[in-house]
Design a protein around this motif. Structure first.
Motif, PDB file in Angstrom:
ATOM      1  N   THR A 139      44.907  34.832   2.529  1.00  0.00           N
ATOM      2  CA  THR A 139      45.901  33.989   1.863  1.00  0.00           C
ATOM      3  C   THR A 139      45.276  33.232   0.697  1.00  0.00           C
ATOM      4  O   THR A 139      45.802  33.225  -0.426  1.00  0.00           O
ATOM      5  N   GLU A 140      44.125  32.605   0.940  1.00  0.00           N
ATOM      6  CA  GLU A 140      43.449  31.832  -0.103  1.00  0.00           C
ATOM      7  C   GLU A 140      43.000  32.728  -1.249  1.00  0.00           C
ATOM      8  O   GLU A 140      43.088  32.344  -2.425  1.00  0.00           O
ATOM      9  N   VAL A 141      42.521  33.935  -0.914  1.00  0.00           N
ATOM     10  CA  VAL A 141      42.052  34.866  -1.947  1.00  0.00           C
ATOM     11  C   VAL A 141      43.184  35.208  -2.906  1.00  0.00           C
ATOM     12  O   VAL A 141      43.031  35.151  -4.138  1.00  0.00           O
ATOM     13  N   PHE A 142      44.353  35.536  -2.371  1.00  0.00           N
ATOM     14  CA  PHE A 142      45.455  35.952  -3.233  1.00  0.00           C
ATOM     15  C   PHE A 142      46.141  34.764  -3.905  1.00  0.00           C
ATOM     16  O   PHE A 142      46.715  34.921  -4.983  1.00  0.00           O
ATOM     17  N   GLU A 143      46.076  33.579  -3.303  1.00  0.00           N
ATOM     18  CA  GLU A 143      46.629  32.395  -3.964  1.00  0.00           C
ATOM     19  C   GLU A 143      45.753  31.968  -5.130  1.00  0.00           C
ATOM     20  O   GLU A 143      46.246  31.629  -6.213  1.00  0.00           O
ATOM     21  N   SER A 144      44.436  31.999  -4.930  1.00  0.00           N
ATOM     22  CA  SER A 144      43.527  31.530  -5.982  1.00  0.00           C
ATOM     23  C   SER A 144      43.284  32.583  -7.067  1.00  0.00           C
ATOM     24  O   SER A 144      43.128  32.249  -8.241  1.00  0.00           O
ATOM     25  N   THR A 145      43.267  33.857  -6.670  1.00  0.00           N
ATOM     26  CA  THR A 145      42.942  34.918  -7.626  1.00  0.00           C
ATOM     27  C   THR A 145      44.176  35.443  -8.350  1.00  0.00           C
ATOM     28  O   THR A 145      44.124  35.740  -9.547  1.00  0.00           O
ATOM     29  N   TYR A 146      45.306  35.544  -7.635  1.00  0.00           N
ATOM     30  CA  TYR A 146      46.500  36.160  -8.216  1.00  0.00           C
ATOM     31  C   TYR A 146      47.690  35.210  -8.297  1.00  0.00           C
ATOM     32  O   TYR A 146      48.812  35.641  -8.552  1.00  0.00           O
ATOM     33  N   ALA A 147      47.451  33.904  -8.041  1.00  0.00           N
ATOM     34  CA  ALA A 147      48.476  32.862  -8.177  1.00  0.00           C
ATOM     35  C   ALA A 147      49.701  33.123  -7.320  1.00  0.00           C
ATOM     36  O   ALA A 147      50.828  32.851  -7.728  1.00  0.00           O
ATOM     37  N   GLY A 190      51.994  35.593   2.153  1.00  0.00           N
ATOM     38  CA  GLY A 190      52.147  36.422   3.347  1.00  0.00           C
ATOM     39  C   GLY A 190      52.249  37.899   3.011  1.00  0.00           C
ATOM     40  O   GLY A 190      51.861  38.756   3.810  1.00  0.00           O
ATOM     41  N   LEU A 191      52.764  38.213   1.811  1.00  0.00           N
ATOM     42  CA  LEU A 191      52.896  39.612   1.402  1.00  0.00           C
ATOM     43  C   LEU A 191      51.539  40.263   1.149  1.00  0.00           C
ATOM     44  O   LEU A 191      51.443  41.486   1.079  1.00  0.00           O
ATOM     45  N   ALA A 192      50.498  39.444   1.002  1.00  0.00           N
ATOM     46  CA  ALA A 192      49.158  39.994   0.794  1.00  0.00           C
ATOM     47  C   ALA A 192      48.678  40.783   2.004  1.00  0.00           C
ATOM     48  O   ALA A 192      47.744  41.593   1.891  1.00  0.00           O
ATOM     49  N   TYR A 193      49.304  40.554   3.166  1.00  0.00           N
ATOM     50  CA  TYR A 193      48.916  41.262   4.382  1.00  0.00           C
ATOM     51  C   TYR A 193      49.542  42.653   4.477  1.00  0.00           C
ATOM     52  O   TYR A 193      49.259  43.393   5.424  1.00  0.00           O
ATOM     53  N   SER A 218      36.932  41.010  -9.562  1.00  0.00           N
ATOM     54  CA  SER A 218      37.174  41.391 -10.956  1.00  0.00           C
ATOM     55  C   SER A 218      38.617  41.160 -11.389  1.00  0.00           C
ATOM     56  O   SER A 218      38.992  41.539 -12.497  1.00  0.00           O
ATOM     57  N   HIS A 219      39.433  40.583 -10.515  1.00  0.00           N
ATOM     58  CA  HIS A 219      40.839  40.287 -10.820  1.00  0.00           C
ATOM     59  C   HIS A 219      41.610  41.545 -11.213  1.00  0.00           C
ATOM     60  O   HIS A 219      42.540  41.478 -12.036  1.00  0.00           O
ATOM     61  N   ILE A 220      41.240  42.666 -10.633  1.00  0.00           N
ATOM     62  CA  ILE A 220      41.976  43.903 -10.876  1.00  0.00           C
ATOM     63  C   ILE A 220      43.339  43.794 -10.206  1.00  0.00           C
ATOM     64  O   ILE A 220      43.511  43.090  -9.213  1.00  0.00           O
ATOM     65  N   PHE A 221      44.318  44.515 -10.738  1.00  0.00           N
ATOM     66  CA  PHE A 221      45.711  44.459 -10.268  1.00  0.00           C
ATOM     67  C   PHE A 221      45.761  44.367  -8.743  1.00  0.00           C
ATOM     68  O   PHE A 221      45.083  45.114  -8.045  1.00  0.00           O
ATOM     69  N   PHE A 222      46.570  43.432  -8.224  1.00  0.00           N
ATOM     70  CA  PHE A 222      46.500  43.048  -6.801  1.00  0.00           C
ATOM     71  C   PHE A 222      46.754  44.202  -5.831  1.00  0.00           C
ATOM     72  O   PHE A 222      46.368  44.136  -4.669  1.00  0.00           O
ATOM     73  N   ILE A 223      47.388  45.268  -6.286  1.00  0.00           N
ATOM     74  CA  ILE A 223      47.615  46.419  -5.401  1.00  0.00           C
ATOM     75  C   ILE A 223      46.287  47.056  -4.981  1.00  0.00           C
ATOM     76  O   ILE A 223      46.149  47.559  -3.860  1.00  0.00           O
ATOM     77  N   ILE A 224      45.293  47.019  -5.867  1.00  0.00           N
ATOM     78  CA  ILE A 224      44.017  47.692  -5.595  1.00  0.00           C
ATOM     79  C   ILE A 224      43.262  47.007  -4.448  1.00  0.00           C
ATOM     80  O   ILE A 224      42.823  47.679  -3.504  1.00  0.00           O
TER      81      ILE A 224
END
Length: 525
Positions: A339-347, A354-357, A419-425
């Motif tokens: 959760t923290e990774v996707f909030e801080s890296t991908y806003a 929750g969708l990051a899971y 590397s902030h590559i597109f969140f799908i990767i």
């Protein structure tokens, strides 16, 4: 064969002379057997053979099922009935997995209400649950091998419901953490579900249902944070726990209405007790009661310590427990930090986090499907090649694939997030990890069920205790690792550890049988 009631000649003569009529089905049926089943009494077709006793000259009368088609044997229940129980077991596991992570998005609100700034509670609230799950199987698994699955499962469900409510009404953080610990103890599904499946399905047919009861953990990582995030935003953090209590209560009503005892030794002990009551012949006992001279306290003590003895005396159980514990630790680092990774890296917002899971669960779904479709097929194929022998080791090949994919998933996730590559990767990286995790844990449970039979619950509990302790402690290292090394090298550190473990599943598959047979653990069939 007819009812396996083995009578000494003297006891048989007594029964014949007393002209005791055969029992009606209603005289001995357990609560899981319909009254109109049409089965004959236990003694109606008893086989009479003289046997010798090892302790004294008391007649030994062994009670078994009435032949291979006895409907009181869970293996002979209808397919619909067995799968209804599988669905019920899965529902309980879904609730437990939701409860594990549903509170994670609520942590900021919890800390704000209780006036704390310690963000470590995000990890603690998950880790303390895992400690509870480590303690619970030490009691539920061995006690289910004494009293049966049903009473132990029902008791654990009540603990889960009561302490979910307690979490919802907590007035401070220490109280919440303590109640959360006991809440985790009430999760019986983690240890008993695979064992109940083994009670109902023969070895060459249980791979698919074992994969299905392994399916609910897919729902937890995805639905838990999503539900928890939006529920917390709308209704407040306490409703994350109220929802667990309500859902657990509904599942327990289903248990009380539909679940019936599946553990064969317990069913046969009830039959033997009914026979003793009906005939007055005290020598009748279940074929699983090997030593009736044991006191109740000794039997209970031996059962409680059985999981620990399996870890100490069975090298294969210990090695598998260590391996799966490390894998579990990796998974829980991701669960508590994603959760923290996707909030801080991908806003991502709190709800979107929750969708990051989704990636993780997509991989888990694929892993479950692979195991469900191939486990029994591979077992039968190998048995056909090896003169029909159904070795537990035939369940292990997917673990080799999982061992290779787990480090790959960690490397992809870490470096693409850095590397902030597109969140799908990075989601694809977590999907790879989720796939590897499930093609490791499902074959592991199937292996233990096949290898340890009547005491499968204790063998599974032995691995659960170790993996839950690791899953409780290792996530605490997640934030410091990422803070000091970053997402790239932090996940690479985990990936290198996983890479070093790649040979282990291959060794389990090649030498597992040899290691298992050297064990001093008694296996009762």
């Amino acid at each position: 064969m007819s009812a396996e009631v083995v009578l000494s000649e003297t006891a048989a003569s007594l029964l014949v002379q007393s002209k005791i009529p055969p029992l009606n089905p209603g005289d001995y049926r357990s609560h899981d057997e319909p009254a109109d089943s049409g089965q004959g009494g236990y003694l109606s077709e008893a086989k009479v053979v003289p046997i010798e006793t090892q302790r004294d000259e008391t007649d030994q009368l062994l009670v078994d099922f009435d032949g291979p088609e006895d409907r009181s044997n869970p293996v002979n229940w209808s397919t619909g009935r067995k799968w209804a129980i599988v669905i019920l077991l899965s529902a309980v596991n879904v609730i437990a997995n939701l409860a594990t992570v549903m509170c994670i998005p609520a942590v900021p609100q919890i800390l704000k209400e209780f006036g704390s700034t310690n963000t470590l509670y995000k990890v603690i609230l998950v880790s303390v649950w895992e400690l509870g799950e480590a303690v619970g199987p030490l009691f539920t698994a061995p006690l289910s091998e004494i009293f049966g699955r049903a009473p132990c499962y029902n008791a654990a469900n009540f603990v889960f419901i009561i302490f979910s409510i307690a979490c919802a009404v907590s007035s401070n953080l220490p109280m919440l953490v303590a109640f959360r610990l006991i809440n985790g103890i009430g999760d019986a599904s983690i240890a008993l579900n695979p064992s109940i499946v083994s009670d109902m399905f023969i070895q060459e047919e249980r791979g698919f249902p074992l994969a299905m009861v392994g399916f609910p953990p897919l729902i937890g990582p995805v639905a838990g944070p999503v539900i928890g995030g939006y529920l917390t935003e709308r209704e407040g953090w306490r409703w994350a726990f109220w929802l667990s209590a309500i859902a657990g209560g509904i599942c327990e009503l289903g248990f009380l209405a539909f679940f019936r005892e599946t553990y064969k030794p317990t069913i046969l002990r009830k039959k033997a007790h009914a026979l003793r009551e009906r005939t007055g012949v005290q020598g009748l006992h279940s074929k699983y009661d090997h030593d009736r001279s044991e006191t109740g306290c000794y039997t209970l003590r031996r059962a409680i310590f059985r999981p620990a003895q399996m870890l100490a005396k069975s090298s294969i159980v210990a090695l598998l427990a260590i391996y799966v514990s490390i894998i579990y630790g990796f998974l829980y680092i991701l669960l508590t930090t994603i959760t923290e990774v996707f909030e801080s890296t991908y806003a991502f917002t709190q709800g979107e986090a929750g969708l990051a899971y989704l990636g993780l669960s997509l991989g888990m779904v694929t892993g479950v499907l692979l195991c469900a479709l191939t486990s029994d097929w591979w077992l039968k194929r190998q048995a056909a090649v090896h003169d029909g022998e159904l070795k537990p080791e035939y369940r292990l090949p997917p673990m080799v694939l999982g061992g290779v994919l787990i480090p790959i998933g960690l490397f992809v996730y870490g470096w693409t997030a850095r590397s902030h590559i597109f969140f799908i990767i990075p989601m694809l990286g977590t999907a790879t990890l989720g796939f590897g995790f499930f093609v490791t844990t499902i074959p592991l449970n199937a292996y233990l069920v096949d290898a340890y039979k009547v005491h499968a619950a204790s063998a599974i509990a032995a691995t659960i205790v170790m993996r839950c302790i690791v899953a409780a402690v290792v996530p605490l290292a997640g934030p410091p690792i990422y803070n000091n090394l970053g997402y790239g090298w932090g996940n690479s550190l985990l990936g290198f550890i996983a890479l070093a473990l790649v040979p282990l599943p291959i060794l389990f598959m090649l030498f597992g049988e040899r290691i298992r047979k050297r064990s001093s653990v008694e296996i009762i069939t």
